[in-house]
Write a protein that holds these residues in place. Structure first.
Motif, PDB file in Angstrom:
ATOM      1  N   GLU A  52       0.825  -1.207   0.000  1.00 28.75           N
ATOM      2  CA  GLU A  52       0.000   0.000   0.000  1.00 28.75           C
ATOM      3  C   GLU A  52       0.862   1.262   0.000  1.00 28.75           C
ATOM      4  O   GLU A  52       0.565   2.230  -0.708  1.00 28.75           O
TER       5      GLU A  52
ATOM      6  N   GLU B 135       2.568   1.736  -3.379  1.00 27.57           N
ATOM      7  CA  GLU B 135       1.564   2.147  -4.373  1.00 27.57           C
ATOM      8  C   GLU B 135       1.233   3.633  -4.214  1.00 27.57           C
ATOM      9  O   GLU B 135       1.083   4.351  -5.207  1.00 27.57           O
TER      10      GLU B 135
ATOM     11  N   GLY C 248      -4.293   3.255  -6.183  1.00 25.06           N
ATOM     12  CA  GLY C 248      -5.235   3.390  -5.068  1.00 25.06           C
ATOM     13  C   GLY C 248      -6.516   4.041  -5.559  1.00 25.06           C
ATOM     14  O   GLY C 248      -6.534   4.697  -6.599  1.00 25.06           O
TER      15      GLY C 248
ATOM     16  N   ARG D 225      -9.506   3.946  -2.862  1.00 32.27           N
ATOM     17  CA  ARG D 225     -10.547   3.783  -1.851  1.00 32.27           C
ATOM     18  C   ARG D 225     -10.340   4.665  -0.622  1.00 32.27           C
ATOM     19  O   ARG D 225     -11.225   4.780   0.209  1.00 32.27           O
TER      20      ARG D 225
ATOM     21  N   ARG E 280      -0.878  -2.577 -13.139  1.00 35.60           N
ATOM     22  CA  ARG E 280      -1.135  -3.072 -11.785  1.00 35.60           C
ATOM     23  C   ARG E 280      -0.732  -4.544 -11.712  1.00 35.60           C
ATOM     24  O   ARG E 280      -1.218  -5.351 -12.495  1.00 35.60           O
TER      25      ARG E 280
ATOM     26  N   VAL F 135      -1.022  -8.192 -10.843  1.00 32.58           N
ATOM     27  CA  VAL F 135      -2.148  -9.005 -10.396  1.00 32.58           C
ATOM     28  C   VAL F 135      -1.754 -10.475 -10.382  1.00 32.58           C
ATOM     29  O   VAL F 135      -0.851 -10.906 -11.098  1.00 32.58           O
TER      30      VAL F 135
ATOM     31  N   VAL G 117     -11.235  -3.472 -11.183  1.00 32.51           N
ATOM     32  CA  VAL G 117     -10.140  -3.609 -10.220  1.00 32.51           C
ATOM     33  C   VAL G 117     -10.660  -3.671  -8.790  1.00 32.51           C
ATOM     34  O   VAL G 117      -9.919  -3.947  -7.861  1.00 32.51           O
ATOM     35  N   ASN G 118     -11.937  -3.443  -8.623  1.00 39.73           N
ATOM     36  CA  ASN G 118     -12.536  -3.337  -7.294  1.00 39.73           C
ATOM     37  C   ASN G 118     -13.153  -4.675  -6.869  1.00 39.73           C
ATOM     38  O   ASN G 118     -14.337  -4.765  -6.612  1.00 39.73           O
TER      39      ASN G 118
ATOM     40  N   HIS H 245     -11.117  -7.143  -4.882  1.00 36.70           N
ATOM     41  CA  HIS H 245     -10.336  -7.819  -3.851  1.00 36.70           C
ATOM     42  C   HIS H 245      -9.851  -6.775  -2.845  1.00 36.70           C
ATOM     43  O   HIS H 245      -9.388  -5.712  -3.243  1.00 36.70           O
TER      44      HIS H 245
ATOM     45  N   LYS I 265      -6.516  -5.559  -3.483  1.00 39.04           N
ATOM     46  CA  LYS I 265      -6.341  -5.102  -4.870  1.00 39.04           C
ATOM     47  C   LYS I 265      -5.347  -5.964  -5.644  1.00 39.04           C
ATOM     48  O   LYS I 265      -4.620  -5.466  -6.491  1.00 39.04           O
ATOM     49  N   THR I 266      -5.271  -7.274  -5.329  1.00 36.94           N
ATOM     50  CA  THR I 266      -4.306  -8.130  -6.030  1.00 36.94           C
ATOM     51  C   THR I 266      -4.955  -8.921  -7.162  1.00 36.94           C
ATOM     52  O   THR I 266      -4.287  -9.632  -7.882  1.00 36.94           O
TER      53      THR I 266
ATOM     54  N   VAL J  54      -8.053  -8.910 -10.398  1.00 38.53           N
ATOM     55  CA  VAL J  54      -8.962  -8.096 -11.205  1.00 38.53           C
ATOM     56  C   VAL J  54      -9.953  -9.044 -11.885  1.00 38.53           C
ATOM     57  O   VAL J  54      -9.753 -10.257 -11.894  1.00 38.53           O
TER      58      VAL J  54
END
Ligand code: ATP
Ligand code: MG
Length: 581
Positions: free
Chosen positions: A29, A32, A92, A94, A254, A256, A294-295, A297, A300-301, A303
């Motif tokens: 986090e 990022e 990011g 959220r 990103r 993933v 992307v929303n 998990h 955010k790992t 998609v």
């Protein structure tokens, strides 16, 4: 961009769950955030795998005192300017990461915008404990200490410092691969573990983080279909590994983790690698933002693709096209280890007699000292080599009736004749299958092959497909098959052994593979039967013909099991072996 609190309806749409599970997730986090802040250089310091402390320093846009306060509130973010959670362009979105970390650790954040003053806030497990001016260059510095120290239920799930450190390295490696324009430094317990410079090209960055040798042992992937672009670096099959630990997928920058990737990669390399080998690769998908969610998990790992089938097809097709273009390339050099062994071979005593020759000519004693000839070299009466036209050179002889020795303009080439020929037969067979024209050769006397009943059942279920591949079989009682014709490509191969091997092959793979994959596996088994065995003496003309065909055949750099079919000892390597360099 200033920070604001997200409206309630958006907050409710954010994937709920645990944001911080272990040091590596907090680290992810923070890094990022540094990337989203436009940093050019990011420094990470860890103590004891992050359990002892995590520090992330960036030279990004920084924050003023009011924004620092807001950033630590839940659901306050600068990153969804028009509420468009369907089209997220930043890592990011959220406004959850900093408050989540600050609720389970001591978090110190210091930040400064260009031309402003620095400010610091310290939050201890959710409570503000200190705040005031701070001296730092423009950018942001975040320190996390005592993660889960006051949350015993979570602390007990922490693993050893070593295991947590490995997870942190993986996080940095992935983010650094995603952003080759940013410099990254990782220090662990005071020791520098990763240092990559800003403004690298993507292949340079990927190789720097996986293995420098990858540069020479990979191909570039660049494939576009229906608005989706697949780029990246794919290792040659001969550069494979025993575990699938170096396969990286990025979607719109990103990192993933995705099962889709694993399956697609396996399909693309399917006949190029043995089943226990795994390619090394980093693939970057660029997808229109509305095609991917992307929303899904909390960390955010993962998609979700709107059209997973299209993406899978693109990965398989793009990889396959890139691998096809690799032609006869294989991992080009013998490994340092095998070169070393070559160098230290105790040859000398065989050539320098330790006792003086007794009587007569020194040659009288040669049979005492010379090893039995294991090699046979036929002089090549070919014209002077024209290696420019021939990357694999001109045949000079054959060693141990197994390896072809060829001379190229820049070195010596050794070819494993069986491995190479097996690949050529497979590729020929594939072409013939694609054209629907596999020639059969009828046996003068149909051959009866005895097998167990399940084996016969499996073969019988596949007789139509096998016939398309040139193998004509018929059931002959409960425990036997009758072979009427074999693929002409295979020449005078042993039909009985071929049928037995195919039955085994079907038993092993029948359920696991798709029809196409099965046909390929069968073609591979057939090719193995039809190819020049190790131990067969070849004429110079045959050897040269094999080399020329390899040069124009896709995938001829590796046999059907992913081993190299040829290696090169460059002039430089030879000079090193003789101590000239
Ligand atoms: N290193 C940084 N440099 C500049 N601004 C930062 C930095 N870290 C955080 N911020 C600001 O603080 C806000 C909150 O950060 P936080 O990580 O909590 O949420 P986010 O990044 O917006 O979303 P997510 O929870 O998905 O990570 C960010 O939107 C950003 O404006
Ligand atoms: Mg964030």
């Amino acid at each position: 961009m200033s920070i604001r609190r997200l409206p309630e309806h958006l907050v409710n749409r954010i994937a709920a769950g645990e944001v911080v599970e272990r040091p590596a997730s907090a680290l992810k986090e923070l890094v990022e955030n540094a990337i989203d802040a436009g940093a050019h250089s990011i420094v990470v310091r860890l103590a004891d795998g992050g359990i002892g402390g995590i520090e992330v320093i960036d030279d990004g846009c920084g924050m003023g005192p009011d924004d620092i306060a807001l950033a630590l509130e839940r659901h306050a973010t600068s990153k969804l300017p028009d509420d468009a959670i369907e089209r997220v362009a930043t890592l990011g979105f959220r406004g959850e990461a900093l408050p989540s970390i600050a609720s389970v650790a001591t978090l110190t954040i210091e930040s400064r915008v260009r031309g402003g003053e620095g400010w610091r806030r310290v939050i201890d497990n959710g409570r503000l404990t200190a705040e005031g001016p701070a001296a730092l260059p423009p950018g942001t510095r975040v320190k996390v200490e005592g993660l889960f120290a006051r949350v015993p239920a979570r602390a007990k799930f922490l693993r050893s410092g070593r295991a947590e450190y490995a997870a942190c390295v993986d996080v940095i490696r992935r983010l650094a691969m995603a952003r080759p324009e940013i410099g990254f430094t990782l220090e662990h317990d005071g020791r520098r573990a990763i240092a990559v410079q800003p403004d690298e090209t993507r292949p340079e960055r990927v190789a720097a983080l996986i293995d420098r040798e990858l540069v020479r042992n990979s191909i570039t992937v660049d494939h576009v279909r229906e608005g989706i672009r697949l780029g990246g670096v794919a290792g040659l099959p001969t550069f494979s590994r025993g575990v699938a630990d170096h396969q990286y997928l990025f979607v719109n920058g990103r990192p993933v983790k995705d099962r889709l990737l694993i399956g697609s990669v396996r399909a693309a390399y399917q006949d190029l690698l043995a089943r226990d080998r795994h390619p090394v690769l980093a693939l970057f998908l660029e997808v229109p933002a509305e095609e991917v969610d992307v929303n899904v998990h909390p960390a955010k790992t993962e998609v979700r693709f709107r059209e997973a089938g299209l993406v899978r097809g693109l990965i398989v097709g793009g990889l396959r096209a890139a691998l096809d273009s690799a032609g006869h390339r294989s991992a080009q050099q013998p490994s340092a280890g095998s070169l070393g062994r070559w160098q230290t071979e105790p040859m000398a005593p065989q050539w320098a007699p330790s006792r003086p020759p007794a009587q007569g000519s020194v040659w009288d004693n040669v049979p005492d000292y010379m090893p039995a000839p294991a090699a046979r070299a036929e002089m090549a009466h070919a014209p002077a080599p024209t290696p420019v036209e021939h990357p694999l050179g001109v045949a000079r002889g054959q060693v141990a009736a197994t390896y072809i020795v060829a001379e190229a303009s820049d070195g010596l080439i050794l070819v494993d004749q069986h491995a190479a020929h097996e690949r050529l037969v497979l590729e020929r067979m594939r072409r013939a299958m694609a054209a629907g024209a596999v020639a059969r050769q009828a046996l003068l006397l149909p051959e009866v092959v005895e097998l167990d009943e399940p084996g016969c059942d499996r073969l019988e279920a596949r007789t139509t497909e096998l016939a398309e591949m040139g193998l004509e079989l018929e059931r002959f009682g409960p425990k036997a098959m009758l072979v009427r014709a074999t693929p002409a490509l295979l020449g005078a191969s042993d039909a009985r052994q071929l049928v037995i091997d195919l039955a085994d092959e079907l038993a092993a793979y029948d359920e696991a593979l798709s029809l196409k994959e099965k046909l390929d596996a069968i073609a591979g088994t057939m090719a193995c039967h039809g190819s020049v065995r190790a131990g067969r003496i070849l004429s110079v003309a045959e050897m040269n013909a094999l080399l020329r065909e390899m040069e124009v055949t896709p995938h001829s750099g590796q046999c059907n099991h992913g081993r190299p079919t040829w290696i090169k000892l460059g002039h430089g390597d030879i000079e090193k072996l003789f101590g000239r360099k």
